[in-house]
Motif scaffolding. Structure first.
Motif, PDB file in Angstrom:
ATOM      1  N   TYR A   1       0.476  14.226  15.920  1.00 45.93           N
ATOM      2  CA  TYR A   1       1.422  13.130  15.702  1.00 45.93           C
ATOM      3  C   TYR A   1       1.574  12.839  14.214  1.00 45.93           C
ATOM      4  N   LEU A   2       0.460  12.814  13.503  1.00 43.07           N
ATOM      5  CA  LEU A   2       0.496  12.529  12.075  1.00 43.07           C
ATOM      6  C   LEU A   2       1.302  13.581  11.322  1.00 43.07           C
ATOM      7  N   LYS A   3       1.092  14.840  11.642  1.00 50.94           N
ATOM      8  CA  LYS A   3       1.786  15.917  10.943  1.00 50.94           C
ATOM      9  C   LYS A   3       3.299  15.851  11.119  1.00 50.94           C
ATOM     10  N   ALA A   4       3.740  15.310  12.249  1.00 53.45           N
ATOM     11  CA  ALA A   4       5.174  15.236  12.528  1.00 53.45           C
ATOM     12  C   ALA A   4       5.777  13.883  12.153  1.00 53.45           C
ATOM     13  N   SER A   5       4.956  12.987  11.583  1.00 53.32           N
ATOM     14  CA  SER A   5       5.400  11.604  11.425  1.00 53.32           C
ATOM     15  C   SER A   5       6.235  11.343  10.190  1.00 53.32           C
ATOM     16  N   GLY A   6       6.073  12.142   9.130  1.00 52.75           N
ATOM     17  CA  GLY A   6       6.866  11.906   7.938  1.00 52.75           C
ATOM     18  C   GLY A   6       6.073  11.759   6.656  1.00 52.75           C
ATOM     19  N   PRO A   7       5.066  10.835   6.583  1.00 54.92           N
ATOM     20  CA  PRO A   7       4.309  10.706   5.337  1.00 54.92           C
ATOM     21  C   PRO A   7       3.515  11.970   5.014  1.00 54.92           C
ATOM     22  N   GLY A   8       3.161  12.136   3.737  1.00 49.06           N
ATOM     23  CA  GLY A   8       2.231  13.196   3.392  1.00 49.06           C
ATOM     24  C   GLY A   8       0.924  12.963   4.128  1.00 49.06           C
ATOM     25  N   TRP A   9       0.214  14.018   4.453  1.00 47.82           N
ATOM     26  CA  TRP A   9      -0.987  13.848   5.265  1.00 47.82           C
ATOM     27  C   TRP A   9      -2.090  14.801   4.811  1.00 47.82           C
ATOM     28  N   ALA A  10      -3.310  14.409   5.123  1.00 52.70           N
ATOM     29  CA  ALA A  10      -4.478  15.269   4.948  1.00 52.70           C
ATOM     30  C   ALA A  10      -5.464  14.885   6.039  1.00 52.70           C
ATOM     31  N   THR A  11      -6.096  15.872   6.653  1.00 60.16           N
ATOM     32  CA  THR A  11      -7.090  15.597   7.688  1.00 60.16           C
ATOM     33  C   THR A  11      -8.445  16.147   7.259  1.00 60.16           C
TER      34      THR A  11
ATOM     35  N   ALA B   1     -11.432  11.576  -3.222  1.00 62.79           N
ATOM     36  CA  ALA B   1     -10.749  12.565  -4.056  1.00 62.79           C
ATOM     37  C   ALA B   1      -9.295  12.735  -3.631  1.00 62.79           C
ATOM     38  N   LEU B   2      -9.055  12.741  -2.324  1.00 63.92           N
ATOM     39  CA  LEU B   2      -7.686  12.919  -1.825  1.00 63.92           C
ATOM     40  C   LEU B   2      -6.850  11.650  -2.015  1.00 63.92           C
ATOM     41  N   LEU B   3      -7.465  10.491  -1.839  1.00 64.44           N
ATOM     42  CA  LEU B   3      -6.735   9.233  -1.938  1.00 64.44           C
ATOM     43  C   LEU B   3      -6.368   8.875  -3.370  1.00 64.44           C
ATOM     44  N   THR B   4      -7.140   9.361  -4.322  1.00 58.20           N
ATOM     45  CA  THR B   4      -6.882   9.036  -5.724  1.00 58.20           C
ATOM     46  C   THR B   4      -6.244  10.191  -6.491  1.00 58.20           C
ATOM     47  N   GLY B   5      -6.141  11.356  -5.858  1.00 59.11           N
ATOM     48  CA  GLY B   5      -5.560  12.520  -6.523  1.00 59.11           C
ATOM     49  C   GLY B   5      -4.074  12.635  -6.277  1.00 59.11           C
ATOM     50  N   PRO B   6      -3.493  13.756  -6.662  1.00 55.16           N
ATOM     51  CA  PRO B   6      -2.065  13.975  -6.447  1.00 55.16           C
ATOM     52  C   PRO B   6      -1.727  13.946  -4.955  1.00 55.16           C
ATOM     53  N   ARG B   7      -0.559  13.430  -4.631  1.00 58.65           N
ATOM     54  CA  ARG B   7      -0.111  13.379  -3.242  1.00 58.65           C
ATOM     55  C   ARG B   7       0.083  14.797  -2.718  1.00 58.65           C
TER      56      ARG B   7
ATOM     57  N   ALA C   1       0.833  -1.209   0.000  1.00 58.61           N
ATOM     58  CA  ALA C   1       0.000   0.000   0.000  1.00 58.61           C
ATOM     59  C   ALA C   1       0.860   1.249   0.000  1.00 58.61           C
ATOM     60  N   ASP C   2       0.425   2.265  -0.712  1.00 59.29           N
ATOM     61  CA  ASP C   2       1.139   3.544  -0.679  1.00 59.29           C
ATOM     62  C   ASP C   2       0.269   4.676  -0.144  1.00 59.29           C
ATOM     63  N   ARG C   3      -1.012   4.356   0.126  1.00 59.00           N
ATOM     64  CA  ARG C   3      -1.904   5.355   0.714  1.00 59.00           C
ATOM     65  C   ARG C   3      -2.791   4.677   1.758  1.00 59.00           C
ATOM     66  N   LEU C   4      -3.163   5.449   2.779  1.00 55.16           N
ATOM     67  CA  LEU C   4      -3.930   4.902   3.896  1.00 55.16           C
ATOM     68  C   LEU C   4      -5.059   5.835   4.263  1.00 55.16           C
ATOM     69  N   LEU C   5      -6.272   5.281   4.375  1.00 52.10           N
ATOM     70  CA  LEU C   5      -7.401   6.010   4.957  1.00 52.10           C
ATOM     71  C   LEU C   5      -7.460   5.611   6.416  1.00 52.10           C
ATOM     72  N   LEU C   6      -7.219   6.560   7.309  1.00 48.52           N
ATOM     73  CA  LEU C   6      -7.177   6.284   8.746  1.00 48.52           C
ATOM     74  C   LEU C   6      -8.490   6.723   9.373  1.00 48.52           C
TER      75      LEU C   6
END
Length: 284
Positions: free
Chosen positions: A124-134, A180-186, A61-66
């Motif tokens: 925590y997510l914002k400081a974790s490393g991966p790209g993020w969206a909330t 839209a976010l999971l399938t769009g540009p990172r 997986a390269d994207r995650l819905l949390l």
């Protein structure tokens, strides 16, 4: 490939439909195989309380819905914080490029219950490393059919809501924004406040549901909560949330759903029509 947590929930089911329609590769994380079979999609059995199962589910997986349900807090501690932080750690270790988190409306360190818990996880997510969206949605329209919308035993909509307006949103629209976010540009990072297209009082909502409305004094609401055996700190925190609704703290209407999906979010009437619930009493 996208891993969808909370796949059997209200948002998850809508998201699976959206991803399927878009032809996007994804896998659903479910806690038991029976629920996975019901979803009729690629799934893996795991649990956010078992980090090793989440790590295994993230393979490829390269994207995650949390997203996860709000288990009742114990002694003021939110299990969701522990679960989602562990999932973020697993995503980072797996090299996931983007995590899209379903959060809450305007989470903040001074907030209560799950709203503050979401703030902790966001930090925590914002400081974790991966790209993020909330995604920060207001209350769900579905709450009025799941027992969380303030119905009493005689199907009266009751609670200490006052005349405060709330811009409730359909979980269908939350899922559309997630898709839209999971399938769009990172994205490197982004916060998306989600609302419906209108802010309604609970008296207006009751009229749409064809049930009576009774505004409840806060003290009476507190007594009812205590009668359910809820601890005093929990009652106080719930009253804080009610007071925020009554004061108009969730009355803002944003254009985020339209900005992300290209269409307007559903009105409450459209939500009822889509669920064949117009003029019907809520399910109990």
């Amino acid at each position: 490939m996208i891993l969808v947590t909370g796949a059997a929930g209200t948002i998850g089911r809508h998201l699976i439909q959206a991803l399927t329609a878009a032809g996007a590769p994804f896998r659903a994380l479910v806690r038991d195989a029976a629920k996975g079979r019901e979803l009729d999609c690629d799934f893996v059995v795991g649990d956010l309380d078992e980090p090793a199962s989440v790590a295994a589910a993230l393979t490829g997986a390269d994207r995650l819905l949390l997203n996860s349900g709000g288990a009742l807090p114990v002694a003021g501690q939110q299990p969701m914080v522990r679960q989602q932080i562990a999932a973020v750690d697993a995503a980072r270790a797996a090299g996931v490029a983007q995590v899209v988190k379903v959060s809450a409306w305007r989470p903040a360190p001074h907030a209560k219950l799950s709203v503050r818990a979401h703030w902790e996880i966001e930090q925590y997510l914002k400081a974790s490393g991966p790209g993020w969206a909330t995604l920060q949605p207001t209350g769900y329209m579905q709450n009025f059919f799941t027992g969380q919308g303030g119905f009493s035993h005689d199907t009266t909509l009751t609670g200490p809501y006052g005349t405060g307006r709330v811009s409730y949103i359909d979980a269908y629209d939350i899922a559309a924004c997630a898709a839209a976010l999971l399938t769009g540009p990172r994205t490197v990072g982004g916060t998306y406040p989600l609302t419906g297209p209108e802010a309604l009082t609970h008296e207006e909502i009751a009229a749409k549901l064809a049930v009576p409305f009774r505004d409840q004094p806060p003290q009476e609401a507190a007594e009812g909560l205590r009668a359910q055996g809820l601890p005093e700190w929990f009652v106080d925190d719930l009253l804080w949330l009610y007071a925020d609704l009554a004061s108009g703290g969730v009355s803002e209407v944003t254009t985020t759903v339209r900005d992300l999906t290209g269409r307007e979010p559903r009105t409450f009437d459209e939500f009822l029509t889509a669920n064949d619930r117009t003029g019907h009493h809520p399910e109990r």
